[in-house]
Design a protein around this motif. Structure first.
Motif, PDB file in Angstrom:
ATOM      1  N   THR A 263       0.835  -1.192   0.000  1.00 23.06           N
ATOM      2  CA  THR A 263       0.000   0.000   0.000  1.00 23.06           C
ATOM      3  C   THR A 263       0.875   1.249   0.000  1.00 23.06           C
ATOM      4  O   THR A 263       1.778   1.349   0.824  1.00 23.06           O
ATOM      5  CB  THR A 263      -0.907   0.026   1.235  1.00 23.06           C
ATOM      6  OG1 THR A 263      -1.681  -1.166   1.258  1.00 23.06           O
ATOM      7  CG2 THR A 263      -1.841   1.224   1.193  1.00 23.06           C
TER       8      THR A 263
ATOM      9  N   THR B  12      -4.778   3.049  -3.401  1.00 22.86           N
ATOM     10  CA  THR B  12      -4.003   3.010  -2.167  1.00 22.86           C
ATOM     11  C   THR B  12      -4.930   3.179  -0.973  1.00 22.86           C
ATOM     12  O   THR B  12      -6.129   3.460  -1.133  1.00 22.86           O
ATOM     13  CB  THR B  12      -2.946   4.136  -2.146  1.00 22.86           C
ATOM     14  OG1 THR B  12      -3.611   5.402  -2.278  1.00 22.86           O
ATOM     15  CG2 THR B  12      -1.950   3.968  -3.270  1.00 22.86           C
ATOM     16  N   THR B  13      -4.375   3.023   0.194  1.00 25.54           N
ATOM     17  CA  THR B  13      -5.121   3.296   1.433  1.00 25.54           C
ATOM     18  C   THR B  13      -4.302   4.251   2.284  1.00 25.54           C
ATOM     19  O   THR B  13      -3.063   4.291   2.189  1.00 25.54           O
ATOM     20  CB  THR B  13      -5.377   2.006   2.240  1.00 25.54           C
ATOM     21  OG1 THR B  13      -4.123   1.399   2.584  1.00 25.54           O
ATOM     22  CG2 THR B  13      -6.209   1.019   1.438  1.00 25.54           C
TER      23      THR B  13
ATOM     24  N   TRP C   5      -9.691   4.304   8.322  1.00 25.00           N
ATOM     25  CA  TRP C   5      -8.863   4.283   7.117  1.00 25.00           C
ATOM     26  C   TRP C   5      -9.721   4.543   5.889  1.00 25.00           C
ATOM     27  O   TRP C   5     -10.876   4.159   5.845  1.00 25.00           O
ATOM     28  CB  TRP C   5      -8.158   2.928   6.987  1.00 25.00           C
ATOM     29  CG  TRP C   5      -7.149   2.706   8.068  1.00 25.00           C
ATOM     30  CD1 TRP C   5      -7.394   2.330   9.356  1.00 25.00           C
ATOM     31  CD2 TRP C   5      -5.739   2.885   7.967  1.00 25.00           C
ATOM     32  NE1 TRP C   5      -6.240   2.258  10.065  1.00 25.00           N
ATOM     33  CE2 TRP C   5      -5.202   2.577   9.238  1.00 25.00           C
ATOM     34  CE3 TRP C   5      -4.886   3.240   6.933  1.00 25.00           C
ATOM     35  CZ2 TRP C   5      -3.833   2.639   9.498  1.00 25.00           C
ATOM     36  CZ3 TRP C   5      -3.529   3.292   7.189  1.00 25.00           C
ATOM     37  CH2 TRP C   5      -3.012   2.997   8.454  1.00 25.00           C
ATOM     38  N   THR C   6      -9.129   5.200   4.908  1.00 25.87           N
ATOM     39  CA  THR C   6      -9.845   5.514   3.677  1.00 25.87           C
ATOM     40  C   THR C   6      -9.138   4.872   2.486  1.00 25.87           C
ATOM     41  O   THR C   6      -7.975   4.499   2.560  1.00 25.87           O
ATOM     42  CB  THR C   6      -9.927   7.033   3.446  1.00 25.87           C
ATOM     43  OG1 THR C   6      -8.604   7.573   3.384  1.00 25.87           O
ATOM     44  CG2 THR C   6     -10.701   7.706   4.570  1.00 25.87           C
ATOM     45  N   VAL C   7      -9.877   4.755   1.377  1.00 22.08           N
ATOM     46  CA  VAL C   7      -9.360   4.209   0.128  1.00 22.08           C
ATOM     47  C   VAL C   7      -9.196   5.351  -0.857  1.00 22.08           C
ATOM     48  O   VAL C   7     -10.063   6.218  -0.975  1.00 22.08           O
ATOM     49  CB  VAL C   7     -10.312   3.137  -0.445  1.00 22.08           C
ATOM     50  CG1 VAL C   7      -9.807   2.617  -1.785  1.00 22.08           C
ATOM     51  CG2 VAL C   7     -10.473   1.992   0.551  1.00 22.08           C
TER      52      VAL C   7
ATOM     53  N   THR D 163     -10.271  10.694  -2.709  1.00 23.36           N
ATOM     54  CA  THR D 163     -10.899   9.941  -1.626  1.00 23.36           C
ATOM     55  C   THR D 163     -12.162   9.246  -2.120  1.00 23.36           C
ATOM     56  O   THR D 163     -13.036   9.867  -2.716  1.00 23.36           O
ATOM     57  CB  THR D 163     -11.267  10.880  -0.459  1.00 23.36           C
ATOM     58  OG1 THR D 163     -10.096  11.567  -0.030  1.00 23.36           O
ATOM     59  CG2 THR D 163     -11.849  10.088   0.706  1.00 23.36           C
TER      60      THR D 163
ATOM     61  N   VAL E 183      -7.407  -1.062   8.957  1.00 25.21           N
ATOM     62  CA  VAL E 183      -6.597  -1.007   7.751  1.00 25.21           C
ATOM     63  C   VAL E 183      -6.803  -2.270   6.911  1.00 25.21           C
ATOM     64  O   VAL E 183      -6.739  -2.231   5.678  1.00 25.21           O
ATOM     65  CB  VAL E 183      -5.107  -0.809   8.110  1.00 25.21           C
ATOM     66  CG1 VAL E 183      -4.555  -1.988   8.898  1.00 25.21           C
ATOM     67  CG2 VAL E 183      -4.266  -0.576   6.849  1.00 25.21           C
TER      68      VAL E 183
ATOM     69  N   ALA F  24      -9.858  -1.772   4.834  1.00 25.36           N
ATOM     70  CA  ALA F  24      -9.572  -0.776   3.801  1.00 25.36           C
ATOM     71  C   ALA F  24      -8.763  -1.403   2.661  1.00 25.36           C
ATOM     72  O   ALA F  24      -9.026  -1.156   1.481  1.00 25.36           O
ATOM     73  CB  ALA F  24      -8.812   0.403   4.407  1.00 25.36           C
ATOM     74  N   LYS F  25      -7.780  -2.231   2.985  1.00 29.06           N
ATOM     75  CA  LYS F  25      -6.985  -2.889   1.946  1.00 29.06           C
ATOM     76  C   LYS F  25      -7.828  -3.875   1.138  1.00 29.06           C
ATOM     77  O   LYS F  25      -7.630  -4.034  -0.068  1.00 29.06           O
ATOM     78  CB  LYS F  25      -5.794  -3.609   2.590  1.00 29.06           C
ATOM     79  CG  LYS F  25      -4.695  -2.672   3.060  1.00 29.06           C
ATOM     80  CD  LYS F  25      -3.495  -3.457   3.581  1.00 29.06           C
ATOM     81  CE  LYS F  25      -2.361  -2.518   3.980  1.00 29.06           C
ATOM     82  NZ  LYS F  25      -1.170  -3.273   4.434  1.00 29.06           N
TER      83      LYS F  25
ATOM     84  N   ALA G 190      -9.868  -1.866  -1.177  1.00 25.05           N
ATOM     85  CA  ALA G 190      -8.949  -1.357  -2.208  1.00 25.05           C
ATOM     86  C   ALA G 190      -8.621  -2.447  -3.218  1.00 25.05           C
ATOM     87  O   ALA G 190      -8.503  -2.181  -4.425  1.00 25.05           O
ATOM     88  CB  ALA G 190      -7.670  -0.833  -1.551  1.00 25.05           C
TER      89      ALA G 190
END
Length: 334
Positions: free
Chosen positions: A33, A103-104, A113-115, A121, A135, A138-139, A142
């Motif tokens: 990431t 990415t995150t 966590w955001t993507v 965003t 996380v 989020a991954k 993603a």
């Protein structure tokens, strides 16, 4: 396609609660990431990817900004948000892939966590940042975006993204109704329906239900203090008020991600008991699918599998149950 993407995604993440996933199902590898620089984070605040709530407009969309000759116009385009139609949540192909990198990063308030899609965003249908609790989740979301093909973004191959939108937007607004619906369906739960044991056509089903489902009913009795009542009617029957109240209390104590997962599993399984058993770590995915398909699998063994029918149903069920269980595990903070 969704099942292959889910399998690839699951290989890339480490489930926090491995009891929810059969160990033989996944081999783990690390998802790399990128971490946005301070300048890139500033750009991310200005440029956003969103989903539209305007259900009246479902026209094809163009998600790539046209080339501009002037620097001012270019800056204007980079600061604009990209709005997706609500058809994303219904499964339609919503347009060609318009991003190169997924990415995150940690949310600005460091609470989730955001993507990021090319440092824009990712947002929910109400245009709020898609802020996920861990996380790992989020991954995983993603990864669903990363595996999209260049010729089109296919929402039906992104079950975790849909569950995330549900948990962040639908559940907070409709939590009492979701719980009420689940409790209303509880008396007709799949595991409470027992085939007659005095009929030559159903005796095999009855014996298999006793072997496979009775241990789950015994667990319900130990877990909630009430013995479930089984019925030979498709319409089920009334369970004890104490058991219903105990199940309702459990649902009320769940967080939004947990309730979204339980609701999704219960809907696919036609069983709140199976959903709660996965939630509590009693059942793994394959065990749950076996119970859900117990009677139909016996029919397939006897009469054969219909290609394009049974196999599609099995694949769809696996995606629904697996994605909800993965979402549940990854959403938990430990």
């Amino acid at each position: 396609m969704a099942s292959s993407i889910l399998a690839k995604m699951a290989k890339s993440i480490r489930i926090a609660n491995p009891t929810l996933i059969p160990f033989h199902s996944f081999r783990w590898r690390t998802l790399t990431t990128s971490v946005a620089t301070a300048a890139e984070q500033s750009q991310a605040d200005a440029a956003s990817f969103t989903f539209s709530e305007d259900s009246a407009r479902e026209d094809p969309i163009f998600v790539k900004a046209p080339n501009s000759k002037s620097g001012a116009d270019s800056s204007s385009h980079s600061n604009s948000s990209v709005t997706m139609p609500t058809s994303f949540m219904t499964g339609s192909v919503v347009g060609k892939r318009f991003y190169k990198q997924v990415t995150t990063r940690e949310a600005d308030d460091r609470n989730g966590w955001t993507v990021m899609l090319d440092y824009r965003t990712l947002k929910t249908p109400s245009k709020r940042p898609l802020k996920l609790p861990t996380v790992g989740l989020a991954k995983a979301v993603a990864a669903e975006w990363e595996y999209q093909e260049t010729d089109g973004i296919r929402p039906f191959s992104m079950p975790l993204m849909k569950l995330a939108c549900t948990a962040l937007e639908r559940v907070p607004l409709t939590r009492p109704k979701i719980i009420e619906h689940l409790v209303q369906k509880f008396n007709q739960d799949l595991v409470f329906c027992r085939a007659p044991d005095d009929n030559v056509l159903t005796s095999g089903v009855y014996e298999r239900q006793v072997e496979k489902i009775d241990p789950l009913l015994d667990w319900v009795r130990l877990e909630f203090g009430f013995k479930p009542i089984v019925y030979s009617s498709f319409f089920g029957g009334k369970q004890e008020d104490g058991l219903i109240k105990a199940v309702e209390d459990l649902l009320r104590k769940t967080d939004d991600c947990e309730l979204a997962s339980i609701d999704a599993i219960a809907s696919a399984a036609h069983s709140l008991v199976i959903a709660i058993a996965i939630f509590r770590g009693k059942l793994q995915i394959e065990e749950a699918i076996e119970l859900i398909r117990l009677e139909e699998d016996l029919q397939v063994d006897k009469w054969g599998l219909v290609e394009g029918g049974h196999d599609v149903d099995i694949a769809d069920l696996r995606v629904q149950i697996s994605s909800a269980a993965v979402f549940l595990a990854l959403s938990r903070r430990f």
